[in-house]
Each structure stands twice: as structure tokens, then as C-alpha cells.
Design an enzyme around this catalytic site. Structure first.
Site, short mmCIF file in Angstrom:
data_model
loop_
_atom_site.label_atom_id
_atom_site.label_comp_id
_atom_site.label_asym_id
_atom_site.label_seq_id
_atom_site.Cartn_x
_atom_site.Cartn_y
_atom_site.Cartn_z
CD GLU A 128 -2.27 2.27 -3.36
OE1 GLU A 128 -3.46 2.39 -3.66
OE2 GLU A 128 -1.84 2.38 -2.19
CG ASP A 171 -1.99 0.98 1.24
OD1 ASP A 171 -2.86 0.89 0.35
OD2 ASP A 171 -1.99 1.87 2.11
#
Length: 188
Positions: free
Chosen positions: A151, A122
Site C-alpha cells: 500500500e 499496509d
């Protein structure tokens, strides 16, 4: 019991020739995270006080709660983990590497077949790439076939400018990225 259930899920997926990739959020935590709760409770005496950027400690001599800390993109519900020039600071990095080993080789026998098969990371651009290069080495030392995807999101959200993902795709950080280029639709 949740850990045991997850290990059963991994085994069942592997029996079906399916892979498990879990989401690693290694930039910030929630306010209920045990180490952050320890900081709230013990303040400067917490052994985890250096894991976070604390702007101001609570003064027990006042009625006001002065405790303040850095939240991810200013969101106080998501205390940000501290970094230095090499990425996440050493005690945080050690904790994360322990998490990685726990889920990639759950029984610690050196055989990763009972563990997860990779990580989706993330807000990866918000952690120094030096950390991700070390992270990759650690992950691949446990399972050379593990898949890593980061990400990689906004360079400048207000200007609708995405990051160029190339630095993360040179074979020393991630195997792929979630670059979200196709989330913007062209007006017809």
C-alpha cells in the site's frame, strides 16, 4: 483454534484453485499487542522496550501516568514499531520474518503449498524500502511464486500528492502496489 480454522480455509481455497493473500501490518500494532502490553506492564524492564519509540516512562512515584510513546501518525491506539536506517529494527524484523514463515510454510516442511500465497502490506511507504527488499528475499525464498503488493499512499496528504510508486516496482521490493490513484474523482 483460530489458526487451525485458517489453515483449513487455506486448504479449501487451494482445492478450488484460489489464492490467499493476507494483510500484513508491519509498521504499527494495536495497544493490545502482547509485546506492547509487556512494555506497559514492565516498562524499562520489558525485553520488548526497544520495539517501540518510548518518549517517556511511567514514574511510579507519582499519581500521574507519564508513559508516552510514538503512535502511528500520532494515533496513540496504534503504537509504531521502531526503525533504524535499514528499516524495522532487528528484533522486530526477526519477529515479522517468523510470522512470514509461519503462514507461508505452516508445517515447516519446505513445501509452501499448505501456506498463504502472498502479502498485502499496509502503509508500506512508511517503512524504509531497505526492509521491504529484505522482506521480498525472505518471502521468495519460501515461495518464489508468492505475490507481494504494498500500500503506497500519500507523499503529502494535505496537498493531495501521492507517492510515485516506481521505487517499489523495480523487481526488488513488490510485485504490485495499491497506489489509489483512482480514488480522486474529477469534478465535472
Amino acid at each position: 483454534s483460530a489458526d487451525k480454522l485458517f489453515l483449513e480455509l487455506i486448504a479449501e481455497c487451494h482445492k478450488r484453485d484460489m489464492k490467499i493473500i493476507i494483510d500484513g501490518v508491519f509498521n504499527h500494532v494495536g495497544t493490545s499487542f502482547w509485546a506492547f502490553q509487556d512494555v506497559i506492564k514492565k516498562q524499562q524492564k520489558s525485553e520488548y522496550k526497544d520495539w517501540f519509540t518510548i518518549k517517556k516512562w511511567e514514574n511510579p512515584e507519582t499519581d500521574e501516568n507519564e508513559f508516552d510513546y510514538e503512535g502511528w501518525v500520532g494515533i496513540k491506539d496504534l503504537p509504531e514499531l521502531k526503525e533504524d536506517d535499514n528499516g524495522l529494527i532487528e528484533p522486530v524484523k526477526k519477529h515479522i520474518f517468523d510470522i512470514v514463515r509461519r503462514w507461508m510454510d505452516p508445517n515447516g516442511d519446505g513445501d509452501p503449498s499448505d501456506g498463504i500465497d502472498g502479502w498485502r502490506l499496509d502503509v508500506a511507504e512508511m517503512v524504509n524500502i531497505k526492509f521491504w527488499k529484505e522482506f521480498r528475499k525472505h518471502v521468495k525464498s519460501i515461495n518464489p511464486d508468492a505475490y507481494l503488493t504494498g500500500e503506497i499512499w500519500w507523499d503529502d496528504w494535505s496537498q493531495n500528492k501521492m507517492f510515485n510508486a516506481r521505487p517499489w516496482l523495480r523487481g526488488d521490493a513488490f510485485d504490485g502496489v495499491m497506489n489509489y490513484r483512482f480514488t480522486h474523482f474529477v469534478k465535472l
